[in-house]
Write a protein that holds these residues in place. Structure first.
Motif, PDB file in Angstrom:
ATOM      1  N   SER A 174      14.297  12.043  46.302  1.00  0.00           N
ATOM      2  CA  SER A 174      14.545  13.455  46.001  1.00  0.00           C
ATOM      3  C   SER A 174      16.023  13.719  45.757  1.00  0.00           C
ATOM      4  O   SER A 174      16.387  14.483  44.849  1.00  0.00           O
ATOM      5  CB  SER A 174      14.041  14.337  47.149  1.00  0.00           C
ATOM      6  OG  SER A 174      12.653  14.213  47.327  1.00  0.00           O
ATOM      7  N   ILE A 175      16.881  13.102  46.556  1.00  0.00           N
ATOM      8  CA  ILE A 175      18.320  13.300  46.403  1.00  0.00           C
ATOM      9  C   ILE A 175      18.810  12.710  45.080  1.00  0.00           C
ATOM     10  O   ILE A 175      19.629  13.310  44.376  1.00  0.00           O
ATOM     11  CB  ILE A 175      19.080  12.690  47.591  1.00  0.00           C
ATOM     12  CG1 ILE A 175      18.775  13.493  48.863  1.00  0.00           C
ATOM     13  CG2 ILE A 175      20.584  12.682  47.330  1.00  0.00           C
ATOM     14  CD1 ILE A 175      19.369  12.901  50.129  1.00  0.00           C
ATOM     15  N   VAL A 176      18.281  11.532  44.727  1.00  0.00           N
ATOM     16  CA  VAL A 176      18.654  10.923  43.448  1.00  0.00           C
ATOM     17  C   VAL A 176      18.237  11.829  42.291  1.00  0.00           C
ATOM     18  O   VAL A 176      19.008  12.063  41.349  1.00  0.00           O
ATOM     19  CB  VAL A 176      18.011   9.525  43.303  1.00  0.00           C
ATOM     20  CG1 VAL A 176      18.242   8.976  41.897  1.00  0.00           C
ATOM     21  CG2 VAL A 176      18.591   8.566  44.336  1.00  0.00           C
ATOM     22  N   LEU A 177      17.024  12.379  42.356  1.00  0.00           N
ATOM     23  CA  LEU A 177      16.551  13.290  41.313  1.00  0.00           C
ATOM     24  C   LEU A 177      17.353  14.589  41.306  1.00  0.00           C
ATOM     25  O   LEU A 177      17.603  15.163  40.239  1.00  0.00           O
ATOM     26  CB  LEU A 177      15.065  13.595  41.515  1.00  0.00           C
ATOM     27  CG  LEU A 177      14.101  12.497  41.085  1.00  0.00           C
ATOM     28  CD1 LEU A 177      12.668  12.866  41.459  1.00  0.00           C
ATOM     29  CD2 LEU A 177      14.200  12.246  39.590  1.00  0.00           C
ATOM     30  N   PHE A 178      17.754  15.036  42.482  1.00  0.00           N
ATOM     31  CA  PHE A 178      18.597  16.231  42.575  1.00  0.00           C
ATOM     32  C   PHE A 178      19.871  16.046  41.751  1.00  0.00           C
ATOM     33  O   PHE A 178      20.231  16.907  40.941  1.00  0.00           O
ATOM     34  CB  PHE A 178      18.948  16.495  44.049  1.00  0.00           C
ATOM     35  CG  PHE A 178      20.021  17.533  44.247  1.00  0.00           C
ATOM     36  CD1 PHE A 178      19.702  18.879  44.224  1.00  0.00           C
ATOM     37  CD2 PHE A 178      21.341  17.159  44.466  1.00  0.00           C
ATOM     38  CE1 PHE A 178      20.694  19.843  44.410  1.00  0.00           C
ATOM     39  CE2 PHE A 178      22.334  18.107  44.650  1.00  0.00           C
ATOM     40  CZ  PHE A 178      22.004  19.457  44.619  1.00  0.00           C
ATOM     41  N   PHE A 179      20.533  14.910  41.938  1.00  0.00           N
ATOM     42  CA  PHE A 179      21.768  14.658  41.197  1.00  0.00           C
ATOM     43  C   PHE A 179      21.500  14.458  39.709  1.00  0.00           C
ATOM     44  O   PHE A 179      22.286  14.915  38.870  1.00  0.00           O
ATOM     45  CB  PHE A 179      22.489  13.441  41.773  1.00  0.00           C
ATOM     46  CG  PHE A 179      23.259  13.737  43.022  1.00  0.00           C
ATOM     47  CD1 PHE A 179      24.308  14.643  43.011  1.00  0.00           C
ATOM     48  CD2 PHE A 179      22.928  13.129  44.222  1.00  0.00           C
ATOM     49  CE1 PHE A 179      25.025  14.933  44.172  1.00  0.00           C
ATOM     50  CE2 PHE A 179      23.641  13.406  45.380  1.00  0.00           C
ATOM     51  CZ  PHE A 179      24.686  14.315  45.355  1.00  0.00           C
ATOM     52  N   LEU A 180      20.413  13.798  39.387  1.00  0.00           N
ATOM     53  CA  LEU A 180      20.090  13.554  37.985  1.00  0.00           C
ATOM     54  C   LEU A 180      19.867  14.867  37.241  1.00  0.00           C
ATOM     55  O   LEU A 180      20.403  15.082  36.142  1.00  0.00           O
ATOM     56  CB  LEU A 180      18.845  12.668  37.883  1.00  0.00           C
ATOM     57  CG  LEU A 180      18.401  12.282  36.469  1.00  0.00           C
ATOM     58  CD1 LEU A 180      19.487  11.484  35.767  1.00  0.00           C
ATOM     59  CD2 LEU A 180      17.099  11.494  36.518  1.00  0.00           C
ATOM     60  N   ILE A 181      19.095  15.759  37.841  1.00  0.00           N
ATOM     61  CA  ILE A 181      18.793  17.041  37.209  1.00  0.00           C
ATOM     62  C   ILE A 181      20.023  17.944  37.178  1.00  0.00           C
ATOM     63  O   ILE A 181      20.335  18.569  36.157  1.00  0.00           O
ATOM     64  CB  ILE A 181      17.629  17.737  37.943  1.00  0.00           C
ATOM     65  CG1 ILE A 181      16.338  16.925  37.777  1.00  0.00           C
ATOM     66  CG2 ILE A 181      17.421  19.155  37.423  1.00  0.00           C
ATOM     67  CD1 ILE A 181      15.192  17.392  38.641  1.00  0.00           C
ATOM     68  N   GLU A 182      20.746  18.006  38.291  1.00  0.00           N
ATOM     69  CA  GLU A 182      21.940  18.852  38.350  1.00  0.00           C
ATOM     70  C   GLU A 182      23.012  18.392  37.368  1.00  0.00           C
ATOM     71  O   GLU A 182      23.732  19.202  36.787  1.00  0.00           O
ATOM     72  CB  GLU A 182      22.514  18.834  39.771  1.00  0.00           C
ATOM     73  CG  GLU A 182      21.762  19.683  40.768  1.00  0.00           C
ATOM     74  CD  GLU A 182      21.983  21.170  40.546  1.00  0.00           C
ATOM     75  OE1 GLU A 182      23.132  21.569  40.287  1.00  0.00           O
ATOM     76  OE2 GLU A 182      20.999  21.923  40.620  1.00  0.00           O
ATOM     77  N   SER A 183      23.122  17.080  37.184  1.00  0.00           N
ATOM     78  CA  SER A 183      24.182  16.543  36.330  1.00  0.00           C
ATOM     79  C   SER A 183      23.962  16.853  34.858  1.00  0.00           C
ATOM     80  O   SER A 183      24.877  16.697  34.045  1.00  0.00           O
ATOM     81  CB  SER A 183      24.287  15.025  36.519  1.00  0.00           C
ATOM     82  OG  SER A 183      24.707  14.712  37.838  1.00  0.00           O
TER      83      SER A 183
END
Length: 413
Positions: free
Chosen positions: A361-370
């Protein structure tokens, strides 16, 4: 070697301070005129890490390698980069913050006790309840958080932190999802994408073997997830991939963020291996000392990227990677690949799978936010990297403990 008895005490105090003033109240403090809260919090973490590193020999090899690489990129920027060394210094500080907090939380031998975790859970609930009332009015959101995206990221952090501190029961997973739902009031499409991915990971992924590499089920799962994210973030995605005026002929009409992605490709063509150097493109340092790269690309004519009002120049993260070239992009990829590999190694059993899903979830959080924000290098990204470090640190200690017990048992037999 004596035990660092005061380490948990100071670490927990600084962790709470960072959560309060470095995440929750950050936007409000910035509105008051102080914008260095995250740097101050990072400095507090660094002081405690340096003390225990020298006292108890806790130096992390990967941490040394990472900051050694960043130093080499900094020297490259000072000698061959496209902007002045002052911009490179500022950018070095900015890009170091998330890595710093991750490695500190990853390497320090801190076990957060259940009492502290319980208090953190309660605090996260309070945060989301407050955000619920603030989120009913856009004016209130901007007054307390500075922007809707700040509130959305704060709620994402609070819900993930709540679940990390919990006993990982199905009931607590549902509660964390309810807390996360408050972020829907932000009306940010990026948050919608993260929210959908969170639901998939915690409520649908158990029907698929998400840890077993390529398979038909995994392909089906990933396809549905990507499709759902694209649907919820379509307006943003369409604007970046097929935005109006992306041709050089219509440079004056280009939209700032899509232009940064197009510029990323152009920079990689011109400086393929090591990029254009720190502080030269798509970040705060590149506009604080207006980078010559923008003139080379003709971006000084674009609204939001020009020297008079470059307010969108630091509004994404992925284009920033052009500063580091293909080598830097590859190294950044290796960093995240190792995190996923560690998560899979440390949390293999079903009772630990929630930890694994939190990492995903954290990895996807950064991917989407970036995609359309510089969250990774901002206060919220810094703290979220710290949370990731804590999760993997706990998993590492469990893994080493179980491995040690297995070796003892094998020896006895």
């Amino acid at each position: 070697m004596k035990s660092p008895l005061l380490l948990p005490y100071f670490f927990k105090k600084i962790f709470i301070i960072t959560l309060i003033i470095g995440v929750i109240a950050y936007g409000f403090i910035v509105n008051l005129g102080f914008s260095f809260t995250d740097e101050l919090c990072a400095l507090l973490f660094l002081i405690i890490y340096m003390y225990y590193t020298f006292s108890f020999n806790l130096i992390g090899k990967e941490m040394l390698k990472t900051f050694g690489i960043l130093t080499l990129f900094f020297l490259y920027a000072c000698i061959w980069g496209q902007n002045i060394y002052k911009a490179a210094i500022i950018d070095l500080v900015i890009i170091s913050k998330p890595f710093l907090l991750f490695y500190i939380c990853y390497y320090l031998p801190v076990n957060l006790n259940q009492t502290f975790k319980k208090k953190l859970q309660q605090f996260c609930i309070i945060i989301c309840i407050i955000c619920l009332f603030i989120g009913l009015n856009n004016t209130s959101i901007r007054y307390f958080f500075g922007a809707e995206t700040q509130m959305a990221s704060t709620i994402s952090i609070a819900s993930i932190l709540y679940l990390y501190c919990s006993n990982k029961t199905p009931k607590e997973i549902v509660i964390s999802t309810i807390l996360l739902s408050v972020g829907l009031l932000s009306t940010r499409s990026k948050f919608y994408g993260f929210y959908i991915s969170y639901l998939f990971i915690f409520f649908i992924s158990q029907k698929f073997k998400i840890k077993k590499g390529l398979s038909i089920k995994n392909f089906f799962f990933v396809t549905i997830l990507i499709g759902a994210i694209l649907v919820t973030t379509w307006e943003k995605t369409y604007g970046y991939v097929y935005g109006a005026g992306l041709s050089k002929e219509n440079a004056t009409d280009m939209i700032a963020r899509p232009a940064l992605y197009m510029g990323m490709i152009e920079i990689l063509k011109r400086y393929p291996l090591l990029g254009s150097g720190m502080g030269s493109y798509a970040n705060y340092a590149s506009v604080a000392y207006y980078s010559p790269i923008y003139y080379q690309l003709g971006y000084e004519k674009i609204w939001g990227l020009g020297p008079e009002m470059p307010e969108f120049a630091a509004d994404t993260f992925l284009p920033v990677l052009a500063q580091y070239g293909l080598i830097g992009i590859f190294l950044f990829y290796l960093f995240w690949k190792k995190r996923l590999k560690e998560a899979k190694l440390y949390f293999p059993s079903s009772d630990l799978s929630v930890h694994y899903k939190l990492c995903i979830s954290i990895v996807l959080f950064f991917l989407i936010e970036s995609l359309a924000d510089s969250t990774f290098t901002q206060n919220r990204g810094m703290f979220m990297m710290g949370v990731l470090g804590l999760i993997l640190n706990e998993g590492k200690q469990i893994y080493k403990s179980e491995d040690s017990n297995f070796q003892k048992t094998s020896t006895q037999n």
